[in-house]
Design a protein around this motif. Structure first.
Motif: not given
Lengths: 283, 276
Positions: B46-48, B89-91, B137-139
């Motif tokens: 997901r981070i990638f 906003a999405v994150a 959180v990463w997003r």
């Protein structure tokens, strides 16, 4: 009379004239399910179409009439995205989600026990969904294009048409293999849907769905021109954009066929190794 | 009981309620994070994916400007700013919303929704907030980095007023985004379909680029369906371009939240349990 083989179907694409009726049944099953869920299919066509509409509007502003970027005029870029959308709607394959869910539930054994190749079953089954997509997505788009501006759909001569059909069939076969490869991860990993994300990213980037390869940095363009994802959109669209396509079509068909052979062998290996990890639920 | 005592009790009740929900959010976050780390490979993928999406967006935006300096008064860096605000906003919304709009139809169909209804907390809050997507959180970090990068490229130094306006408009955009998503997801009580939620997200994706580059009619449409408030208006506030719509964003947010909750409570009345 049907000729059922009693050997376990770990093979990939066995071809037996007697087996055609049962794979045709797989196709008709998919057609019936698609008709049952026609409302959902229509919704998915709209969902897939929304980004296309927005990208076309943006590109219309980004490339004003009379200018060009890397050889793409306003008309060409719109043709690229429209034709690309039509082609990938007809060549997509998305059954890995279903297989992974069945594996997680432990009910995938019902497919393993059937006297039919699972891979071919899904190959023909998914084809039915492509036929449904033709009616729910592709034909409406083509109709809309003819009504708005038919110049976005260039005429196809005999060679281009033949080449396009062959490329689309090969692209669909490759997409099916990718789906099966991702699905086979469900036998090994508890949460294999991460591989679906990886596949999605690879497909979006290296098939030319997001931007044509000509707009990419050189290193990214080289990678995209090597990997097999390009047959999903970029290569078939070239048949509409390029002037002289004779040698290009032949070379790309050869590349696609070569990738197909390599990936079929790879799939056979991965599937046979991963299915050994599967444990079913029930008596 | 005099008015002072009544006001004191009401204030106490309000603080008790707020602290209860804050403790609940913290608990849900903790357990969601533990659940996310169970599947470490998915966590990494997901981070990638978020990093790749961001890089692709930057590439696409730069491509748009190969043959023009501006698109509708927006240059590449300001358009990148809009994308960053949209992503943030999405994150933020997904952090608190997780995949609940997609899982709601299945819960209704299977009868598991009864367990949500029987909880002694606000049903609307718990329906769409019982899971936290901690991977976002990463997003959040990546999209914040995009905003920071775009701000540096634009040499932005917003005044206190514009910074405050940005915070208010961004907060409003979160409420509007979540309200739109939860309103459409509420239709699941009748349709039992998650495709409508997918369609909603597909439509909302259009707000990752500025919406006022289109014709006046389309911009007006995006104002009435309050999509323009999600990223374009907050980005304009940060760019020091306060407009009438900037001040309208908070009332629109409150209205959308009210409509969302009212519609949800109306939908609940038509819910019939699948269990005994």
């Amino acid at each position: 009379m049907l000729n059922y083989s009693h050997t376990p179907h770990c093979g990939v694409f066995h071809f037996n004239m007697g087996k055609i009726p049962k794979y045709f049944s797989a196709f008709t099953i998919g057609l019936k399910v698609g008709l049952t869920y026609r409302a959902e299919m229509l919704l998915w066509s709209i969902i897939d179409g929304m980004p296309l509409i927005y990208m076309l509007l943006l590109w219309h502003h980004a490339i004003p009439a009379g200018s060009s970027i890397s050889g793409f005029t306003q008309n060409t870029i719109i043709t690229y995205y429209l034709i690309g959308f039509i082609i990938r709607q007809l060549t997509g394959s998305h059954f890995e989600d279903f297989i992974i869910d069945e594996i997680q539930k432990g009910t995938f054994s019902t497919f393993l026990l059937k006297p039919i190749s699972i891979k071919l079953f899904f190959f023909y089954n998914e084809m039915a969904w492509r036929v449904m997509t033709l009616f729910t997505s592709v034909l409406p788009i083509i109709l809309a294009i003819f009504l708005i501006n038919s110049s976005f759909l260039p005429q196809l001569d005999f060679i281009r048409s033949l080449g396009l059909l062959a490329l689309m069939f090969l692209a669909y076969s490759l997409e099916t293999i990718f789906s099966l490869l991702v699905a086979s991860m469900g036998f090994i990993f508890e949460n294999a849907k991460s591989f679906m994300h990886l596949r999605w990213i690879s497909n979006m980037l290296f098939s030319g769905i997001l931007i044509p390869f000509e707009f990419m940095p050189p290193f990214l363009r080289s990678i995209s021109l090597f990997l097999p994802f390009r047959f999903r959109q970029y290569v078939p669209v070239q048949l509409f954009i390029r002037q002289n396509i004779g040698p290009y079509v032949l070379i790309q068909l050869l590349y696609a066929a070569l990738w197909l052979v390599v990936l079929v062998v790879f799939l056979k290996f991965v599937w046979s190794k991963s299915i050994k990890k599967f444990t079913a639920v029930g008596q | 009981m005099d008015s002072n005592t009544t006001a004191h009790m009401a204030t106490n009740h309000l603080f008790t309620t707020i602290s209860k929900y804050i403790r609940l959010i913290i608990t849900i976050t903790k357990y969601s994070y533990m659940a996310a780390l169970e599947y470490r490979f998915q966590f990494v993928v997901r981070i990638f994916r978020h990093i790749t999406e961001a890089l692709i967006a930057i590439l696409i935006i730069n491509t748009f400007f190969y043959s023009t300096n501006t698109i509708g008064n927006w240059d590449p860096n300001s358009m990148l700013l809009v994308y960053g605000v949209f992503g943030l906003a999405v994150a933020t919304t997904f952090f608190f919303l997780a995949d609940t709009p997609f899982s709601l139809p299945d819960k209704i169909r299977s009868g598991d929704y009864d367990f949500i209804l029987t909880k002694p907390i606000d049903t609307h809050f718990y329906t769409f907030g019982h899971r936290i997507h901690t991977e976002n959180v990463w997003r959040l970090i990546i999209k914040s980095a995009i905003i920071f990068y775009a701000s540096v490229q634009l040499h932005l130094s917003p005044s206190i007023f514009h910074l405050t306006l940005f915070v208010f408009t961004f907060f409003s955009s979160l409420i509007i985004y979540r309200s739109i998503v939860t309103t459409i997801a509420t239709l699941s009580f009748w349709t039992l379909s998650k495709e409508l939620s997918e369609l909603t997200f597909s439509v909302l994706e259009t707000t990752k680029y500025p919406l006022d580059i289109f014709s006046k009619n389309i911009t007006l449409l995006f104002t009435f369906i309050p999509l323009i408030f999600i990223s374009t208006i907050p980005a304009k506030a940060l760019l020091g371009q306060a407009t009438f719509l900037s001040y309208l964003s908070f009332p629109v947010a409150l209205l959308s939240l009210y409509v969302s909750r009212q519609f949800f409570h109306f939908a609940i009345k038509s819910y019939s349990s699948a269990s005994s």
